[in-house]
Design a protein around this motif. Sequence first.
Motif, PDB file in Angstrom:
ATOM      1  N   ALA A 112       0.831  -1.200   0.000  1.00 35.11           N
ATOM      2  CA  ALA A 112       0.000   0.000   0.000  1.00 35.11           C
ATOM      3  C   ALA A 112       0.867   1.252   0.000  1.00 35.11           C
ATOM      4  CB  ALA A 112      -0.927  -0.014   1.216  1.00 35.11           C
ATOM      5  N   TYR A 113       1.969   1.201   0.731  1.00 32.03           N
ATOM      6  CA  TYR A 113       2.872   2.349   0.775  1.00 32.03           C
ATOM      7  C   TYR A 113       3.511   2.588  -0.587  1.00 32.03           C
ATOM      8  CZ  TYR A 113       6.751   5.385   2.078  1.00 32.03           C
ATOM      9  OH  TYR A 113       7.636   6.445   2.145  1.00 32.03           O
ATOM     10  N   PHE A 161       1.029   4.265  -2.803  1.00 33.82           N
ATOM     11  CA  PHE A 161       0.877   5.670  -2.414  1.00 33.82           C
ATOM     12  C   PHE A 161       2.049   6.499  -2.923  1.00 33.82           C
ATOM     13  CE2 PHE A 161       2.082   8.962   0.667  1.00 33.82           C
ATOM     14  CZ  PHE A 161       0.957   9.771   0.635  1.00 33.82           C
ATOM     15  N   THR A 199       1.923   6.997  -6.743  1.00 41.42           N
ATOM     16  CA  THR A 199       0.884   7.965  -7.094  1.00 41.42           C
ATOM     17  C   THR A 199       1.351   9.393  -6.826  1.00 41.42           C
ATOM     18  OG1 THR A 199      -0.866   6.371  -6.583  1.00 41.42           O
ATOM     19  CG2 THR A 199      -1.495   8.686  -6.652  1.00 41.42           C
ATOM     20  N   MET A 200       1.971   9.601  -5.677  1.00 41.24           N
ATOM     21  CA  MET A 200       2.444  10.941  -5.325  1.00 41.24           C
ATOM     22  C   MET A 200       3.598  11.374  -6.216  1.00 41.24           C
ATOM     23  SD  MET A 200       0.624  12.227  -2.832  1.00 41.24           S
ATOM     24  CE  MET A 200       1.613  13.378  -1.873  1.00 41.24           C
ATOM     25  N   THR A 203      -4.082  14.487  -4.089  1.00 45.15           N
ATOM     26  CA  THR A 203      -3.330  14.300  -2.846  1.00 45.15           C
ATOM     27  C   THR A 203      -4.228  13.774  -1.730  1.00 45.15           C
ATOM     28  OG1 THR A 203      -3.740  16.588  -2.166  1.00 45.15           O
ATOM     29  CG2 THR A 203      -1.762  16.158  -3.463  1.00 45.15           C
ATOM     30  N   PRO A 204      -3.617  13.302  -0.630  1.00 43.10           N
ATOM     31  CA  PRO A 204      -4.401  12.877   0.532  1.00 43.10           C
ATOM     32  C   PRO A 204      -5.224  14.059   1.072  1.00 43.10           C
ATOM     33  CG  PRO A 204      -2.141  12.113   0.720  1.00 43.10           C
ATOM     34  CD  PRO A 204      -2.177  13.041  -0.451  1.00 43.10           C
TER      35      PRO A 204
END
Length: 257
Positions: free
Chosen positions: A162-163, A166, A169-170, A217-218
């Motif tokens: 999952a990290y 993330f 994506t970033m 973004t988050p």
Amino acid sequence: MSNEPRDELEGTEAPFVSHLIELRDRLIRALIAVGIAFGVLALWPGPSGLYDLLAAPLVSNLPQGATMIATNVISPFLVPLKITLMAAFLVALPVVLYQVWAFVAPGLYSHEKKLVLPLVVSSTALFFAGVAFCYFFVFGQVFKFIQQFAPKSITAAPDIEAYLGFVLTMFIAFGAAFEVPVVVVVLARMGVVSVEKLREWRGYFIVIAFVIAAVITPPDVVSQLALAIPMVLLYELGILAAGLFIKHTQAPPDNGA
């Protein structure tokens, strides 16, 4: 004797098969460059070392004693391998883009070459700048912000897959966002929009930048501002660069009668 101007590209036409052969050779050279970079990175710092480096911003903000976990049996092997391949591609990216440039350059006029080569170099540099900005500044601020709001009853143990998702994506989001000046220059140089119109649309772009940041973004203010503000500043830089590029990459005047 005819006074008609001579086409710069006259006599450079190549058969279709020759183009395919050259394309194959360029692809092979690009793949070799990625393979060499992968081999070097696999030896040092190694897949595990690369993952530790990538995970450092998160690990440094986890509560004392907390660690990351792997919920899939092969994740401890597969995830570091994916990161090594990603890093190898980034290291070899200048070579890959050079092969692309070398393939298309013979079909360009001299004034077009003045535009393409700087764009290839600048787009590569801007993408790296976006990734570096995300890693060295955004990640640390975002993870610190998130941990401040985490309930004390929750034990943080992020999954490594999952990290990785993330992070990718970033990286792509910030790398693409930093390409704003290149997009602005290309649109202006192709005549799709004028520099004057770009200045008039400044307010609309600011709104669009914040909307994009909110979607990608988050859901925290830190990462959203960290993406939106650089996009706005880079838009202004793109407007300045567009005027210079248009001035210095115009086709030479046709003096033929």
